[in-house]
Design a protein around this motif. Structure first.
Motif, PDB file in Angstrom:
ATOM      1  N   ARG A 119       7.552   6.479  -9.165  1.00 53.92           N
ATOM      2  CA  ARG A 119       6.978   5.183  -9.516  1.00 53.92           C
ATOM      3  C   ARG A 119       7.163   4.880 -10.998  1.00 53.92           C
ATOM      4  O   ARG A 119       7.503   3.756 -11.383  1.00 53.92           O
ATOM      5  N   ARG A 126       4.504  10.244  -8.207  1.00 56.48           N
ATOM      6  CA  ARG A 126       4.216   9.541  -9.453  1.00 56.48           C
ATOM      7  C   ARG A 126       5.462   9.364 -10.322  1.00 56.48           C
ATOM      8  O   ARG A 126       5.674   8.304 -10.911  1.00 56.48           O
ATOM      9  N   ALA A 179       1.367   3.584  -3.389  1.00 59.90           N
ATOM     10  CA  ALA A 179       0.470   4.677  -3.765  1.00 59.90           C
ATOM     11  C   ALA A 179       0.884   6.001  -3.145  1.00 59.90           C
ATOM     12  O   ALA A 179       0.477   7.067  -3.623  1.00 59.90           O
ATOM     13  N   THR A 180       1.688   5.962  -2.092  1.00 58.81           N
ATOM     14  CA  THR A 180       2.113   7.202  -1.429  1.00 58.81           C
ATOM     15  C   THR A 180       3.358   7.807  -2.065  1.00 58.81           C
ATOM     16  O   THR A 180       3.733   8.930  -1.734  1.00 58.81           O
ATOM     17  N   SER A 208       0.824  -1.213   0.000  1.00 56.21           N
ATOM     18  CA  SER A 208       0.000   0.000   0.000  1.00 56.21           C
ATOM     19  C   SER A 208       0.861   1.267   0.000  1.00 56.21           C
ATOM     20  O   SER A 208       0.387   2.355  -0.356  1.00 56.21           O
ATOM     21  N   SER A 258       5.593  -1.067  -9.133  1.00 53.21           N
ATOM     22  CA  SER A 258       4.178  -1.400  -9.312  1.00 53.21           C
ATOM     23  C   SER A 258       3.882  -2.703  -8.599  1.00 53.21           C
ATOM     24  O   SER A 258       4.795  -3.401  -8.129  1.00 53.21           O
TER      25      SER A 258
END
Length: 304
Positions: free
Chosen positions: A217, A214, A210-211, A207, A223
């Motif tokens: 990532r 962007r 997602a923090t 989880s 991912s």
């Protein structure tokens, strides 16, 4: 220690903004752990990282000569003349610390040739404005061009900063590692922990993905799929870490600075003091040939 995390945050960055007291604490933890080389760049927040680094080192009681500081010139859309025109910005931002190593940030994007860029760097060495010359993200061919041009001035090409880690080993197949060893050039590994993927923290708590910013990532391929694919490597790192009473990240760093011998050094980043402390302790870990070989073999099965 890499210092891109001191860039000030903002849109399109890998890291959130860090207040100066937090930067100071990170730098102090790194120094206390035995880290004495700090790498920054003009492009890290338009000089903000350089200024934060210099302030943190000064507040830690360090003076010129106590540490090694490297920075980089951004070539995109600029000519080689910019190298000499902007050195004053580098020295002002890093004051009172000198530029021990000045690097070309990438092998592409400049309006001048690599030879012209190396001549400009050589002028700075001759003028006593920098101590040594390096490059970053250069191919094997570009390294040879830079090395040959600097040699005309009696100056070695000190290093090439490229991505190297257990999930990114392209230096072994693209000629960079072979060229570095042939010419005596140090490879400086950035993102040695693959932006956190090789710490095991994201695998333990997906989880957290997602923090992350962007861009971080996207550019590092973090991912759910990549976490699943690399889980076997993390499991093996965890086994070795338990045997050494170390963390997964420490074993990944120890592998990097062991597997390639003296050719490769690592520049882990740190966004919290305990990250710097943990990274520094990796220097105290001695891996067996069996450990390094097993991790190397396993990593080839999960790299994509």
């Amino acid at each position: 220690m890499g210092c891109s995390q001191f860039s000030g945050g903002g849109a399109g960055t890998f890291w959130p903004a860090l207040p100066q007291p937090e930067v100071d604490a990170i730098i102090k933890a790194a120094l206390d752990g035995g880290i004495s080389w700090f790498d920054t760049a003009e492009g890290y927040g338009a000089g903000r990282s350089e200024r934060s680094l210099a302030a943190g080192l000064s507040r830690a009681g360090k003076t010129p000569g106590d540490v090694t500081v490297s920075t980089k010139w951004t070539p995109l859309g600029r000519t080689a003349r910019s190298i000499e025109r902007t050195i004053g910005d580098r020295t002002t931002n890093l004051a009172p610390f000198p530029v021990d190593l000045h690097q070309i940030h990438t092998g592409y994007g400049s309006l001048s040739s690599i030879r012209a860029q190396m001549r400009a760097m050589a002028h700075l060495v001759d003028a006593g404005q920098i101590r040594s010359v390096g490059v970053s993200n250069f191919s094997a061919r570009q390294m040879k061009i830079a090395h040959k041009e600097l040699a005309k001035h009696g100056i070695p090409l000190a290093g090439n900063q490229v991505q190297i880690n257990l999930l990114h080993r392209k230096i072994e197949t693209n000629g960079v590692l072979e060229t570095a060893r042939e010419l005596g050039i140090t490879l400086i590994a950035y993102v040695p922990l693959r932006s956190g993927m090789l710490t095991g923290k994201l695998h333990a708590n997906p989880s957290l993905v997602a923090t992350l910013p962007r861009m971080r990532r996207t550019m590092t391929g973090i991912s759910a799929e990549s976490l699943d694919r690399t889980a076997p490597l993390i499991d093996e790192l965890r086994k070795i870490a338990d045997a050494h009473q170390a963390t997964i990240g420490q074993i990944a760093l120890a592998w990097l600075i062991t597997y390639y011998g003296d050719t490769v050094v690592a520049t882990p980043g740190a966004s919290k003091p305990h990250h710097a402390e943990e990274a520094a302790k990796a220097m105290q870990i001695t891996l067996s040939d069996e450990d390094t070989g097993r991790l190397a073999d396993l990593s080839t099965t999960v790299i994509r």
